[in-house]
Write an enzyme that holds these catalytic residues in place. Structure first.
Site, mmCIF file in Angstrom:
data_model
loop_
_atom_site.group_PDB
_atom_site.id
_atom_site.type_symbol
_atom_site.label_atom_id
_atom_site.label_comp_id
_atom_site.label_asym_id
_atom_site.label_seq_id
_atom_site.Cartn_x
_atom_site.Cartn_y
_atom_site.Cartn_z
ATOM 1 N N ASP A 1 -3.293 44.340 -27.735
ATOM 2 C CA ASP A 1 -3.271 43.073 -28.472
ATOM 3 C C ASP A 1 -3.877 41.960 -27.626
ATOM 4 O O ASP A 1 -3.662 41.908 -26.405
ATOM 5 C CB ASP A 1 -1.843 42.682 -28.844
ATOM 6 C CG ASP A 1 -1.253 43.578 -29.915
ATOM 7 O OD1 ASP A 1 -2.010 43.995 -30.815
ATOM 8 O OD2 ASP A 1 -0.043 43.861 -29.857
ATOM 9 N N ARG B 1 -5.690 56.306 -31.112
ATOM 10 C CA ARG B 1 -4.785 55.451 -31.873
ATOM 11 C C ARG B 1 -4.958 55.719 -33.368
ATOM 12 O O ARG B 1 -6.069 55.716 -33.887
ATOM 13 C CB ARG B 1 -5.070 53.976 -31.573
ATOM 14 C CG ARG B 1 -4.384 52.979 -32.522
ATOM 15 C CD ARG B 1 -2.863 52.996 -32.343
ATOM 16 N NE ARG B 1 -2.213 52.170 -33.340
ATOM 17 C CZ ARG B 1 -1.941 50.862 -33.175
ATOM 18 N NH1 ARG B 1 -2.304 50.245 -32.068
ATOM 19 N NH2 ARG B 1 -1.314 50.189 -34.114
ATOM 20 N N ARG C 1 2.756 55.026 -31.145
ATOM 21 C CA ARG C 1 1.296 55.002 -31.006
ATOM 22 C C ARG C 1 0.895 55.426 -29.595
ATOM 23 O O ARG C 1 1.631 55.195 -28.629
ATOM 24 C CB ARG C 1 0.710 53.637 -31.348
ATOM 25 C CG ARG C 1 0.922 52.492 -30.410
ATOM 26 C CD ARG C 1 2.303 51.840 -30.431
ATOM 27 N NE ARG C 1 2.820 51.495 -31.735
ATOM 28 C CZ ARG C 1 2.689 50.283 -32.277
ATOM 29 N NH1 ARG C 1 2.030 49.344 -31.630
ATOM 30 N NH2 ARG C 1 3.232 50.020 -33.427
ATOM 31 N N ILE D 1 0.840 -1.199 0.000
ATOM 32 C CA ILE D 1 0.000 0.000 0.000
ATOM 33 C C ILE D 1 0.881 1.258 0.000
ATOM 34 O O ILE D 1 0.405 2.343 -0.338
ATOM 35 C CB ILE D 1 -0.997 0.016 1.172
ATOM 36 C CG1 ILE D 1 -0.287 -0.119 2.526
ATOM 37 C CG2 ILE D 1 -2.033 -1.073 0.991
ATOM 38 C CD1 ILE D 1 -1.246 0.019 3.711
ATOM 39 N N GLU D 2 2.156 1.125 0.358
ATOM 40 C CA GLU D 2 3.073 2.251 0.222
ATOM 41 C C GLU D 2 3.174 2.681 -1.247
ATOM 42 O O GLU D 2 3.160 3.877 -1.567
ATOM 43 C CB GLU D 2 4.462 1.887 0.746
ATOM 44 C CG GLU D 2 4.555 1.756 2.262
ATOM 45 C CD GLU D 2 4.183 0.370 2.778
ATOM 46 O OE1 GLU D 2 4.505 0.078 3.936
ATOM 47 O OE2 GLU D 2 3.580 -0.426 2.011
ATOM 48 N N ASP E 1 -1.720 50.723 -27.947
ATOM 49 C CA ASP E 1 -1.815 49.466 -28.689
ATOM 50 C C ASP E 1 -2.339 48.415 -27.719
ATOM 51 O O ASP E 1 -1.803 48.274 -26.609
ATOM 52 C CB ASP E 1 -0.429 49.072 -29.218
ATOM 53 C CG ASP E 1 -0.486 47.852 -30.121
ATOM 54 O OD1 ASP E 1 -1.529 47.649 -30.773
ATOM 55 O OD2 ASP E 1 0.509 47.104 -30.176
#
Length: 323
Positions: free
Chosen positions: A261, A247, A256, A73-74, A259
């Site tokens: 994105d 812009r 600019r 079970i380990e 901007d």
């Protein structure tokens, strides 16, 4: 300190033990699981996608217990722990207790159990190596599923999300009062219908990349939002915010006022005449990657940690964090 999710007393039949009859007849096993993770986002958004599903964890534990065969079970507990860590990167550590209430002892007893704790840093050296080197079926299955998941789905850019999804946006400015412009743009996104602002990065001062000579340095910032807008609707929104901040698109990579994105959208791939996501150059731009990593140190882009991509970017040395 981590937050905790606990499952206790999960009962199921397994076939584990050193005796042949244990592997053929089966017997009951009981599993307790404790998951260490940050539940701040889930508490804030009240959204199931921001937490780990305990139902999925219970199903995973049942798969390991019922489908594998171990002498000890380990080993069973260790396999469960590693499978849980492998299943979701948000889990920092897990503690697993396996009870074997019908262990083959001649004495009267109430229970036999073992407890193991495994942290994420324990995962890499022996990701799927158990015992003498065998790879349990559940781990092979999970590896295959993870590989399939890495192929990001293609998304219809006009289809709204059926539930709120996350998107990462990158903002930049090098004309006018750039600091005030970025703050105003973030406020506009925050106020937009259908958008919830989740997180913002610190500002970064960066050198221009491409475009005409003698440009001013940029101020850049990355934000994370949640939305049900379609990708094209989100693009319409960010372009409207750009226009509201004067812009003008006259020169590629030119100066600019603002901007904005779309870097990522729900982990999807979008390829339309108007929009490509993930953003085609994001993985190579430290002016996006570094602020993103400051905002979210565990963020991934195409399966790679954003902080690692940032170090590899050619402009890494040109980005200055502004406190």
């Amino acid at each position: 300190m981590s937050d905790l999710i606990r499952l206790t007393g999960l009962r199921m039949t397994g076939y584990h033990g050193v005796f042949d009859f244990e592997k053929t007849e089966g017997q009951p096993f009981v599993v307790d699981a404790e998951l260490e993770l940050d539940l701040t986002a889930a508490a804030r958004t009240d959204n199931v996608i921001d937490t780990v599903s305990y139902a999925d964890v219970a199903d995973l534990i049942e798969d390991v217990v019922s489908k594998e065969r171990f002498d000890l079970i380990e080993t069973l507990a260790d396999t469960i722990a590693r499978a849980i860590l492998f299943s979701d990167e948000r889990i920092r550590a897990t503690t697993i207790t396996v009870h074997k209430p019908r262990a083959p002892l001649t004495q009267e007893f109430d229970d036999v159990s073992i407890t193991v704790r495994r942290a994420r840093e324990d995962l890499d050296p022996m990701l799927v190596t158990i015992g003498t080197g065998s790879v349990p079926r559940i781990m092979k299955q999970m590896e295959a599923e993870a590989a399939a998941d890495n192929a990001a789905p293609t998304r219809d850019p006009d289809l709204p999300a059926s539930f709120p999804v996350r998107a990462v946006l990158a903002l930049g400015s090098n004309l006018g009062d750039s600091r005030a412009t970025l703050a105003s743009a973030v406020d506009a996104l925050k106020a937009a219908e259908g958008v919830t602002l989740l997180n913002t990065s610190p500002l970064a001062r960066t050198k221009p990349v491409g475009g005409p000579d003698n440009q001013r340095d940029y101020l850049n910032q990355v934000v994370e939002i949640e939305t049900q807008l379609s990708p094209h609707e989100l693009l319409n929104l960010v372009q409207r915010v750009e226009e509201e901040h004067n812009r003008v698109r006259e020169e590629r990579w030119g100066p600019r006022t603002l901007d904005v994105d779309i870097v990522t959208y729900a982990g999807a791939v979008i390829d339309s005449p108007r929009l490509q996501v993930p953003h085609p150059s994001a993985a190579e731009r430290a002016f996006v990657l570094l602020p993103w990593s400051w905002m979210d140190p565990v963020a991934l882009l195409d399966g790679t940690p954003v902080r690692e991509l940032a170090v590899q970017a050619a402009d890494h040395g040109d980005v200055e964090r502004l406190e």
